[in-house]
Design a protein around this motif. Structure first.
Motif: not given
Length: 104
Positions: A1-18, A33-40
């Motif tokens: 069974m794959k482990k699920k990792i949800i990562t959140s980032a406040f930074s701009n998802l489009y430009t954040d290379q890290r 993997i699932e990435l959660i960001g924002n549209d601020w």
């Protein structure tokens, strides 16, 4: 069974290379993997091999946007009925990795 990792980032998802490098490396090594960001600061069109989403923020100032993002992230995870197994906030709170497993 794959482990699920949800990562959140406040930074701009489009430009954040890290964030992209970490998520892509985990994805390529078999993690779900699932990435959660924002549209601020805008929400440019993105293509990733893993799912991602953005939380809408109404705050105009950075001071209140951090609080709003974390509040809405908490409720998003609670709505999905996900049990948090590991939570590691960073000093700047710009990137908060969260490893989650479904509730039993």
């Amino acid at each position: 069974m794959k482990k699920k990792i949800i990562t959140s980032a406040f930074s701009n998802l489009y430009t954040d290379q890290r964030i992209e490098k970490v998520c892509r490396t985990l994805y390529e090594n078999g993690y779900e993997i699932e990435l959660i960001g924002n549209d601020w600061n805008g929400a440019e069109e993105m293509q990733r091999p893993y799912p991602f989403s953005r939380i809408h923020l109404a705050s105009k100032s950075l001071k209140t946007a951090y609080f709003e993002f974390n509040w809405k992230l908490y409720h998003e995870l609670k709505k999905r009925r996900i049990k948090i197994q590991f939570f590691m906030p960073t000093i700047s709170m710009r990137c908060t990795p969260i490893i989650l497993l479904p509730k039993n």
